[in-house]
Design a protein around this motif. Structure first.
Motif, short mmCIF file in Angstrom:
data_model
loop_
_atom_site.label_atom_id
_atom_site.label_comp_id
_atom_site.label_asym_id
_atom_site.label_seq_id
_atom_site.Cartn_x
_atom_site.Cartn_y
_atom_site.Cartn_z
N GLU A 91 68.93 47.00 74.47
CA GLU A 91 67.98 47.77 75.01
C GLU A 91 66.50 47.10 74.74
OE1 GLU A 91 70.78 51.72 74.76
OE2 GLU A 91 68.79 51.67 74.02
N THR A 92 65.48 48.11 75.19
CA THR A 92 63.97 47.84 75.03
C THR A 92 63.48 48.90 73.97
OG1 THR A 92 63.32 48.89 76.99
CG2 THR A 92 63.58 46.56 77.08
N ALA A 93 62.48 48.55 73.34
CA ALA A 93 61.62 49.54 72.69
C ALA A 93 60.15 49.79 73.17
CB ALA A 93 61.57 49.17 71.08
N GLU A 94 59.52 50.86 73.09
CA GLU A 94 58.27 51.29 73.45
C GLU A 94 57.44 51.13 72.44
OE1 GLU A 94 59.08 53.43 77.90
OE2 GLU A 94 57.99 54.16 76.27
N PHE A 95 56.22 50.42 72.27
CA PHE A 95 55.35 50.62 71.16
C PHE A 95 53.90 50.85 71.73
CE2 PHE A 95 53.65 49.81 67.30
CZ PHE A 95 52.38 49.09 67.03
N GLU A 96 53.68 51.99 71.47
CA GLU A 96 51.97 52.61 71.94
C GLU A 96 51.23 52.71 70.76
OE1 GLU A 96 54.20 55.36 75.79
OE2 GLU A 96 53.07 56.29 73.95
N LEU A 156 49.86 40.86 70.92
CA LEU A 156 50.74 41.34 69.94
C LEU A 156 51.51 40.46 69.38
CD1 LEU A 156 51.59 44.47 69.03
CD2 LEU A 156 53.45 44.24 70.43
N GLN A 157 51.72 40.28 68.10
CA GLN A 157 52.69 39.42 67.47
C GLN A 157 53.81 40.25 66.76
OE1 GLN A 157 51.91 35.96 67.42
NE2 GLN A 157 50.17 36.31 68.73
N ALA A 158 55.09 39.57 67.19
CA ALA A 158 56.21 40.18 66.59
C ALA A 158 57.30 39.19 66.17
CB ALA A 158 56.75 41.18 67.73
N ASP A 159 58.07 39.46 65.19
CA ASP A 159 59.44 38.58 65.21
C ASP A 159 60.53 39.34 65.44
OD1 ASP A 159 60.74 37.97 61.85
OD2 ASP A 159 60.61 36.78 63.38
N LYS A 160 61.30 38.68 65.90
CA LYS A 160 62.71 38.81 66.50
C LYS A 160 62.39 39.78 67.83
CE LYS A 160 65.66 38.36 62.50
NZ LYS A 160 64.67 37.94 61.84
N ALA A 204 57.88 42.45 76.99
CA ALA A 204 58.24 42.27 78.17
C ALA A 204 57.39 42.62 79.30
CB ALA A 204 59.69 42.86 78.36
N ARG A 205 56.71 43.89 78.95
CA ARG A 205 55.61 44.33 79.83
C ARG A 205 54.38 44.93 78.90
NH1 ARG A 205 60.39 46.17 81.86
NH2 ARG A 205 60.38 48.32 81.00
N GLU A 255 61.48 43.51 74.12
CA GLU A 255 62.91 43.04 74.23
C GLU A 255 63.46 42.36 72.84
OE1 GLU A 255 63.28 42.35 78.99
OE2 GLU A 255 63.24 40.85 77.48
N PRO A 256 64.55 42.50 72.26
CA PRO A 256 65.06 41.93 71.02
C PRO A 256 65.25 40.39 71.67
CG PRO A 256 66.21 43.99 71.38
CD PRO A 256 65.40 43.86 72.73
N THR A 257 64.95 39.42 70.45
CA THR A 257 65.27 38.09 70.59
C THR A 257 66.49 37.66 69.80
OG1 THR A 257 63.57 37.31 69.35
CG2 THR A 257 63.28 37.63 71.61
N LEU A 258 66.30 38.37 68.69
CA LEU A 258 67.53 38.20 67.61
C LEU A 258 67.56 39.49 66.98
CD1 LEU A 258 66.08 34.78 65.72
CD2 LEU A 258 68.04 35.04 66.99
#
Length: 251
Positions: free
Chosen positions: A5-10, A30-34, A38-39, A64-67
């Protein structure tokens, strides 16, 4: 969160004033790990009219998760510039972590086993999602408390005291900060109005007589001295700052 699934960050940034009061000149990266973006979308909305107008700018990321494992959304710097005085500033979000479940294995099945496996996968997804939400809520750091106009004025007063080169410079900043406080706290219109008109509106507030007289005196003095030749009076800026701080700490 489930891996599939996906997560929303606002991020919501709000201020007192119109949508044109601030500009955001740089794109937000935005910098994110794992996780990967996506949008992305943003929108601006406002409520109220005139001095009561409040604007909110919303930044929305779909991730979207990558790991699988512990994903991290790094603090994001939001640079802004006020209008029309072009004062630059920066906001910083908190670091956010989220637990990502392992991918659901894709197993080839016969037609008779499909229904049972489907229900098993649904149960795993529900359990994984519930655990992820609990861990996410536990690890979220509490947000910074919203400061009142009075608290913001005292913070600005400290910055003004340390950054002023002389009494004239301090008076110029004090005049601007007092107007910002009156507009934010009591809705007094300040743009394009004389000091006398602003002082007259103090009578409509719930400030005590002593506070109204003090603020009126500081505004009148600052208006007069910010255009006069600079006169170096030892300790005068510190004495005036202490007098202003004492009143606002008691309000």
């Amino acid at each position: 969160m489930p891996f599939e699934e996906t997560a929303e960050f606002e991020i919501a940034v709000s201020w007192n004033g119109s949508p044109t009061a601030y500009r955001f000149p740089k794109a937000l990266r935005l910098q994110a790990d794992k996780l990967k973006v996506a949008r992305f979308s943003s929108k601006v909305s406002s409520t109220g009219i005139g001095a009561d107008e409040v604007t909110t700018k919303l930044f929305k990321y779909v991730l979207e998760p990558t790991l699988s494992g512990q994903g991290t959304i790094e603090p994001l710097a939001i640079e802004f510039v006020s209008w029309p005085d072009s004062v630059a500033g920066e906001l910083l979000t908190d670091r956010v972590t989220i637990t990502i479940a392992v991918p659901v294995p894709q197993i080839a099945t016969t037609e008779g086993e499909g229904s049972l496996l489907l229900w098993g996968m649904i149960v795993l997804v529900v359990i994984g999602g519930a655990v992820g939400v609990v861990l996410f809520l536990r690890k979220r750091e509490p947000g910074e408390a919203v400061k009142t106009p009075g608290q913001m004025f005292l913070d600005e007063l400290t910055v003004l005291r340390t950054g002023s080169s002389d009494l004239k410079d301090f008076q110029t900043g004090l005049y601007k900060n007092l107007l910002s406080f009156l507009e934010a706290k009591y809705g007094i219109a300040v743009s394009g109005r004389s000091t006398g008109m602003i002082v007259a509106d103090l009578e409509k507030t719930d400030l005590s007589l002593h506070a109204r007289e003090k603020i009126a005196g500081w505004l009148t003095r600052a208006e007069k001295e910010k255009y006069s030749p600079s006169v170096m009076l030892p300790g005068e800026s510190l004495r005036l700052e202490s007098e202003v701080r004492e009143l606002f700490e008691k309000m």
